[in-house]
Design a protein around this motif. Sequence first.
Motif, PDB file in Angstrom:
ATOM      1  N   ILE A 141       0.758  -1.119  -0.088  1.00 18.47           N
ATOM      2  CA  ILE A 141      -0.039   0.094   0.046  1.00 18.47           C
ATOM      3  C   ILE A 141       0.903   1.235  -0.053  1.00 18.47           C
ATOM      4  CG2 ILE A 141      -1.507   1.193   1.316  1.00 18.47           C
ATOM      5  CD1 ILE A 141      -2.867  -1.287   2.360  1.00 18.47           C
ATOM      6  N   VAL A 142       2.026   1.298   0.697  1.00 19.56           N
ATOM      7  CA  VAL A 142       2.855   2.302   0.815  1.00 19.56           C
ATOM      8  C   VAL A 142       3.523   2.536  -0.521  1.00 19.56           C
ATOM      9  CG1 VAL A 142       5.005   3.177   1.969  1.00 19.56           C
ATOM     10  CG2 VAL A 142       3.231   2.327   3.238  1.00 19.56           C
ATOM     11  N   LEU A 163       2.111   6.817  -6.812  1.00 24.58           N
ATOM     12  CA  LEU A 163       0.991   7.773  -7.316  1.00 24.58           C
ATOM     13  C   LEU A 163       1.440   9.110  -7.009  1.00 24.58           C
ATOM     14  CD1 LEU A 163      -2.299   5.854  -6.222  1.00 24.58           C
ATOM     15  CD2 LEU A 163      -1.565   6.040  -8.484  1.00 24.58           C
ATOM     16  N   ALA A 164       1.981   9.287  -6.160  1.00 26.59           N
ATOM     17  CA  ALA A 164       2.426  10.553  -5.591  1.00 26.59           C
ATOM     18  C   ALA A 164       3.682  11.315  -6.632  1.00 26.59           C
ATOM     19  CB  ALA A 164       2.989  10.727  -4.154  1.00 26.59           C
ATOM     20  N   ALA A 212       3.331  14.259  -9.184  1.00 23.31           N
ATOM     21  CA  ALA A 212       4.239  15.388  -9.291  1.00 23.31           C
ATOM     22  C   ALA A 212       4.988  15.661 -10.620  1.00 23.31           C
ATOM     23  CB  ALA A 212       5.503  15.140  -8.252  1.00 23.31           C
ATOM     24  N   ALA A 213       5.273  14.625 -11.470  1.00 25.04           N
ATOM     25  CA  ALA A 213       5.902  14.285 -12.834  1.00 25.04           C
ATOM     26  C   ALA A 213       4.961  15.151 -13.649  1.00 25.04           C
ATOM     27  CB  ALA A 213       6.213  13.059 -13.036  1.00 25.04           C
ATOM     28  N   GLY A 214       3.527  14.773 -13.508  1.00 23.48           N
ATOM     29  CA  GLY A 214       2.500  15.396 -14.429  1.00 23.48           C
ATOM     30  C   GLY A 214       2.513  16.793 -14.178  1.00 23.48           C
ATOM     31  N   VAL A 215       2.563  17.367 -12.710  1.00 21.35           N
ATOM     32  CA  VAL A 215       2.527  18.713 -12.605  1.00 21.35           C
ATOM     33  C   VAL A 215       3.631  19.293 -13.359  1.00 21.35           C
ATOM     34  CG1 VAL A 215       2.644  20.503 -10.811  1.00 21.35           C
ATOM     35  CG2 VAL A 215       1.295  18.297 -10.718  1.00 21.35           C
ATOM     36  N   PHE A 216       4.773  18.953 -13.143  1.00 20.29           N
ATOM     37  CA  PHE A 216       5.899  19.399 -13.664  1.00 20.29           C
ATOM     38  C   PHE A 216       5.950  19.529 -15.069  1.00 20.29           C
ATOM     39  CE2 PHE A 216       8.151  18.228  -9.572  1.00 20.29           C
ATOM     40  CZ  PHE A 216       8.519  19.515  -9.396  1.00 20.29           C
TER      41      PHE A 216
END
Length: 199
Positions: free
Chosen positions: A72-73, A79-80, A84-88
């Motif tokens: 799960i971790v 996903l995080a 973040a890669a998508g935002v950048f």
Amino acid sequence: MTDVNRAPVAAPASAAPDHRRLLGRDPGQTELVTTGTAVTAKRPIAATESVIPELDETVAKPRPLWKHPAFIVSIALTLAALIAAGVFLVLWLLSDGPARIDGVELEVGEGNAHLTWTGTDEAVDLYVVNGGDVIDMSQLVRGGSEAWFPVGLPVGGGGFDDGSCFVVRPHANADAEVSLDAAALDEQGARSACVADAR
């Protein structure tokens, strides 16, 4: 001589006959006790081999992979990282890229020269190239997009001559070598203008 008319004497109560009979005295049989017309049953009390009942051993089922905390971790971290890669990526696509100077215009008048440029709103560096000498004139920048040069002053004092050229480039390239080469200017996002071309 015996008196035949004498009444019989009653036996004492303590000497009353016992009419109880015991039935089922064999091992494993219920013992029955009869008292006159009443029959009572006495069940033997026997202890079992084990006071606490034995429980069947349950087979431990393996936990599904998606229920493991480590799994799960790792999914959450993945996903995080993807978010973040998508935002950048979006920010990079929407940005204009590195700062660049789009154009430079030089006007030479009787008393001074006026240099203007367009492009970035960030800080810029201004140089005067006179032959092989490069002089930093960034302190003459006014308003971020123009500079004035007085006529008659020596090049080192903020002036220029007919062989002078001006180079404007973003401050981010301050450590790069100042050159009038077109390829170097384009790589640095800089533009140049020469006094001989403006007269």
